[in-house]
Design a protein around this motif. Structure first.
Motif, PDB file in Angstrom:
ATOM      1  N   ARG A  54      57.926  50.931  41.991  1.00 36.02           N
ATOM      2  CA  ARG A  54      59.243  50.293  41.940  1.00 36.02           C
ATOM      3  C   ARG A  54      59.768  50.005  43.339  1.00 36.02           C
ATOM      4  NH1 ARG A  54      62.811  47.451  41.589  1.00 36.02           N
ATOM      5  NH2 ARG A  54      64.510  47.428  40.103  1.00 36.02           N
ATOM      6  N   ALA A  55      59.417  50.847  44.298  1.00 30.89           N
ATOM      7  CA  ALA A  55      59.826  50.606  45.688  1.00 30.89           C
ATOM      8  C   ALA A  55      59.129  49.379  46.266  1.00 30.89           C
ATOM      9  CB  ALA A  55      59.538  51.835  46.549  1.00 30.89           C
ATOM     10  N   ALA A  56      57.928  49.107  45.775  1.00 32.73           N
ATOM     11  CA  ALA A  56      57.149  47.976  46.289  1.00 32.73           C
ATOM     12  C   ALA A  56      57.440  46.682  45.535  1.00 32.73           C
ATOM     13  CB  ALA A  56      55.653  48.298  46.209  1.00 32.73           C
ATOM     14  N   TYR A  57      57.726  46.778  44.242  1.00 31.23           N
ATOM     15  CA  TYR A  57      57.915  45.594  43.402  1.00 31.23           C
ATOM     16  C   TYR A  57      59.099  45.783  42.460  1.00 31.23           C
ATOM     17  CZ  TYR A  57      53.208  44.148  44.801  1.00 31.23           C
ATOM     18  OH  TYR A  57      52.098  43.762  45.512  1.00 31.23           O
ATOM     19  N   ASP A  58      59.807  44.692  42.193  1.00 30.03           N
ATOM     20  CA  ASP A  58      60.941  44.728  41.273  1.00 30.03           C
ATOM     21  C   ASP A  58      60.518  44.710  39.806  1.00 30.03           C
ATOM     22  OD1 ASP A  58      62.859  44.836  43.267  1.00 30.03           O
ATOM     23  OD2 ASP A  58      63.034  42.660  43.389  1.00 30.03           O
ATOM     24  N   GLY A  59      59.284  44.319  39.529  1.00 29.35           N
ATOM     25  CA  GLY A  59      58.822  44.259  38.151  1.00 29.35           C
ATOM     26  C   GLY A  59      57.518  43.507  38.032  1.00 29.35           C
ATOM     27  N   ARG A  60      57.115  43.265  36.798  1.00 31.76           N
ATOM     28  CA  ARG A  60      55.835  42.594  36.548  1.00 31.76           C
ATOM     29  C   ARG A  60      55.789  41.194  37.139  1.00 31.76           C
ATOM     30  NH1 ARG A  60      55.728  42.877  30.257  1.00 31.76           N
ATOM     31  NH2 ARG A  60      57.695  41.955  30.834  1.00 31.76           N
ATOM     32  N   ILE A  61      56.888  40.471  37.039  1.00 30.27           N
ATOM     33  CA  ILE A  61      56.918  39.104  37.573  1.00 30.27           C
ATOM     34  C   ILE A  61      56.725  39.126  39.088  1.00 30.27           C
ATOM     35  CG2 ILE A  61      58.350  37.049  37.892  1.00 30.27           C
ATOM     36  CD1 ILE A  61      57.256  37.344  35.061  1.00 30.27           C
ATOM     37  N   ALA A  62      57.317  40.092  39.767  1.00 28.73           N
ATOM     38  CA  ALA A  62      57.154  40.198  41.223  1.00 28.73           C
ATOM     39  C   ALA A  62      55.693  40.466  41.585  1.00 28.73           C
ATOM     40  CB  ALA A  62      58.048  41.292  41.783  1.00 28.73           C
ATOM     41  N   ILE A  63      55.009  41.263  40.777  1.00 34.19           N
ATOM     42  CA  ILE A  63      53.591  41.528  41.017  1.00 34.19           C
ATOM     43  C   ILE A  63      52.791  40.250  40.802  1.00 34.19           C
ATOM     44  CG2 ILE A  63      51.564  42.854  40.299  1.00 34.19           C
ATOM     45  CD1 ILE A  63      53.603  45.028  39.315  1.00 34.19           C
ATOM     46  N   LEU A  64      53.111  39.534  39.743  1.00 37.05           N
ATOM     47  CA  LEU A  64      52.433  38.265  39.464  1.00 37.05           C
ATOM     48  C   LEU A  64      52.686  37.259  40.582  1.00 37.05           C
ATOM     49  CD1 LEU A  64      50.649  36.943  37.320  1.00 37.05           C
ATOM     50  CD2 LEU A  64      52.742  36.156  36.198  1.00 37.05           C
ATOM     51  N   GLU A  65      53.904  37.210  41.090  1.00 39.01           N
ATOM     52  CA  GLU A  65      54.218  36.314  42.219  1.00 39.01           C
ATOM     53  C   GLU A  65      53.398  36.682  43.448  1.00 39.01           C
ATOM     54  OE1 GLU A  65      58.424  36.905  42.519  1.00 39.01           O
ATOM     55  OE2 GLU A  65      58.879  35.248  41.172  1.00 39.01           O
ATOM     56  N   ASP A  66      53.218  37.984  43.678  1.00 37.39           N
ATOM     57  CA  ASP A  66      52.418  38.432  44.816  1.00 37.39           C
ATOM     58  C   ASP A  66      50.956  38.030  44.635  1.00 37.39           C
ATOM     59  OD1 ASP A  66      52.210  39.540  47.325  1.00 37.39           O
ATOM     60  OD2 ASP A  66      52.195  41.606  46.625  1.00 37.39           O
ATOM     61  N   PHE A  67      50.464  38.085  43.415  1.00 40.27           N
ATOM     62  CA  PHE A  67      49.106  37.642  43.111  1.00 40.27           C
ATOM     63  C   PHE A  67      48.938  36.160  43.455  1.00 40.27           C
ATOM     64  CE2 PHE A  67      46.415  35.662  39.749  1.00 40.27           C
ATOM     65  CZ  PHE A  67      45.192  36.160  40.156  1.00 40.27           C
ATOM     66  N   VAL A  68      49.888  35.346  43.013  1.00 39.20           N
ATOM     67  CA  VAL A  68      49.842  33.908  43.289  1.00 39.20           C
ATOM     68  C   VAL A  68      49.963  33.647  44.786  1.00 39.20           C
ATOM     69  CG1 VAL A  68      51.042  31.719  42.933  1.00 39.20           C
ATOM     70  CG2 VAL A  68      50.673  33.268  41.007  1.00 39.20           C
ATOM     71  N   ARG A  69      50.845  34.376  45.459  1.00 40.95           N
ATOM     72  CA  ARG A  69      51.008  34.228  46.904  1.00 40.95           C
ATOM     73  C   ARG A  69      49.695  34.537  47.622  1.00 40.95           C
ATOM     74  NH1 ARG A  69      54.665  37.736  47.446  1.00 40.95           N
ATOM     75  NH2 ARG A  69      56.340  36.348  46.821  1.00 40.95           N
ATOM     76  N   GLY A  70      48.984  35.563  47.171  1.00 41.47           N
ATOM     77  CA  GLY A  70      47.696  35.910  47.766  1.00 41.47           C
ATOM     78  C   GLY A  70      46.667  34.807  47.602  1.00 41.47           C
ATOM     79  N   ILE A  71      46.662  34.185  46.429  1.00 38.46           N
ATOM     80  CA  ILE A  71      45.754  33.051  46.207  1.00 38.46           C
ATOM     81  C   ILE A  71      46.116  31.907  47.147  1.00 38.46           C
ATOM     82  CG2 ILE A  71      45.090  31.247  44.565  1.00 38.46           C
ATOM     83  CD1 ILE A  71      45.367  33.399  42.366  1.00 38.46           C
ATOM     84  N   ASP A  72      47.404  31.591  47.232  1.00 34.06           N
ATOM     85  CA  ASP A  72      47.855  30.521  48.133  1.00 34.06           C
ATOM     86  C   ASP A  72      47.430  30.793  49.571  1.00 34.06           C
ATOM     87  OD1 ASP A  72      49.056  29.172  46.056  1.00 34.06           O
ATOM     88  OD2 ASP A  72      51.091  29.813  46.554  1.00 34.06           O
ATOM     89  N   GLU A  73      47.588  32.023  50.022  1.00 33.98           N
ATOM     90  CA  GLU A  73      47.213  32.377  51.392  1.00 33.98           C
ATOM     91  C   GLU A  73      45.728  32.135  51.633  1.00 33.98           C
ATOM     92  OE1 GLU A  73      48.462  36.438  51.756  1.00 33.98           O
ATOM     93  OE2 GLU A  73      50.576  35.905  51.909  1.00 33.98           O
ATOM     94  N   ARG A  74      44.894  32.544  50.671  1.00 28.35           N
ATOM     95  CA  ARG A  74      43.444  32.358  50.839  1.00 28.35           C
ATOM     96  C   ARG A  74      43.055  30.885  50.811  1.00 28.35           C
ATOM     97  NH1 ARG A  74      43.641  37.071  47.710  1.00 28.35           N
ATOM     98  NH2 ARG A  74      43.314  35.915  45.782  1.00 28.35           N
ATOM     99  N   VAL A  75      43.677  30.125  49.943  1.00 25.75           N
ATOM    100  CA  VAL A  75      43.369  28.699  49.858  1.00 25.75           C
ATOM    101  C   VAL A  75      43.804  27.989  51.136  1.00 25.75           C
ATOM    102  CG1 VAL A  75      43.986  26.533  48.698  1.00 25.75           C
ATOM    103  CG2 VAL A  75      43.407  28.549  47.349  1.00 25.75           C
ATOM    104  N   LEU A  76      45.029  28.244  51.576  1.00 25.10           N
ATOM    105  CA  LEU A  76      45.526  27.597  52.769  1.00 25.10           C
ATOM    106  C   LEU A  76      44.764  27.985  54.033  1.00 25.10           C
ATOM    107  CD1 LEU A  76      49.348  27.747  52.033  1.00 25.10           C
ATOM    108  CD2 LEU A  76      47.859  25.746  51.916  1.00 25.10           C
ATOM    109  N   ALA A  77      44.268  29.221  54.068  1.00 25.19           N
ATOM    110  CA  ALA A  77      43.478  29.673  55.212  1.00 25.19           C
ATOM    111  C   ALA A  77      42.160  28.916  55.296  1.00 25.19           C
ATOM    112  CB  ALA A  77      43.220  31.179  55.132  1.00 25.19           C
TER     113      ALA A  77
END
Length: 70
Positions: free
Chosen positions: A43-66
């Motif tokens: 809970r300290a790291a994420y506000d909920g399931r959607i925040a975790i999913l957003e972090d997953f998508v952000r990670g994909i974006d970072e790898r693609v853009l790199a």
């Protein structure tokens, strides 16, 4: 920002649970347990399931853009 090791374990836990259960049936306690952390730490790291999913998508974006040539 969530540390990469924590990000990976939490995202991996959520994705694994998503293959086993319906989205609405996945609890933060289950994600925390699967990720090997306490619910409070999750809970300290994420506000909920959607925040975790957003972090997953952000990670994909970072790898693609790199990988895009300038």
């Amino acid at each position: 920002m969530v540390q990469p090791k924590v990000r990976k374990s939490v995202v991996d836990a959520l994705m694994a649970l998503a293959t086993e259960k319906r989205w609405h049936d996945i609890s933060l306690n289950e994600i925390a347990e699967r990720a090997g952390m306490t619910p409070g730490a999750l809970r300290a790291a994420y506000d909920g399931r959607i925040a975790i999913l957003e972090d997953f998508v952000r990670g994909i974006d970072e790898r693609v853009l790199a990988g895009i040539d300038k």
